[in-house]
Design a protein around this motif. Sequence first.
Motif: not given
Length: 313
Positions: A269-271, A264, A267
Amino acid sequence: MASPSNYSTAPVSEFLLICFPNYQSWQHWLSLPLSLIFLLAMGANATLLITIWLEVSLHEPMYYLLSLLSLLDIVLCLTVIPKVLAIFWFDLKSISFSACFLQMFIMNSFLTMESCTFMVMAYDRYVAICHPLRYPSIITDQFVVKATIFVVARNGFFSLPVPALSSQLRYCAENIIKNCICTNLSVSKLSCDDITFNRLYQFVAGWTLLGSDLILIVLSYSFILKAVLRIKAEGAAAKALSTCGSHFILILFFSTVLLVLVITNMARKKIPPDVPILLNILHHLIPPALNPIVYGVRTKEIKQGFKKLLRRV
């Protein structure tokens, strides 16, 4: 103290912890379950420690190592959760410069100490199953003392540079940490200096310590599985594996939560950025609550010791 919007060269004397910057309403409904899990973790670990201390039959190396794990869990919980709850309940967001870096050191060092303790416990099970006749001469009280010194010294030594490097940076502008706790990445990015070496050291040291522990744990269980598969007696294999069941469950859960936390963060930038913050809090809370419960439920000797403790009360 420097104002968040004042980019002057005035040094920062304290930080402000802003939990869930995008969803601060989460604090209200999270405070109750976190409080209950915190009390469960403290109560379960304290009960386990008292049971092992008072019950003479549990004065064995295996249970001493379990006591070490409980002590690490208690310190980790007390380092993180009370401050988080103080933010949730009383809006006490400020944390002094020294307290922030002390919290950072304890979180980094005790996390790797837990991993190292799991590795020592895996070795204990390896000797018990693969070399049962030599177990009493190898896994002794002296071995536990040496293992404890190794766990504390290795991880304390290699974790100390993380807060030391961060504390030497110049914090001359923003003092708002967008996190509930003083993680190295959350704090160091507020600095005016280059933090490349700081982040590189934490990455290399963290993965070297945790990675080496994981490799040794996998090797131990590979040898254990190989030895168990050779056992011909009916029910003996299941009995041998059951002695490792609790330990394996806890290692699996510890590794899984840590892996999810790492993914997490990668990632990010995506969550939503608040998700890694929540997972970081839970990683310092749920394993300490589960460790004594899993061992207490699955280990007959601990259950018997707990029953004797209740009769004394």
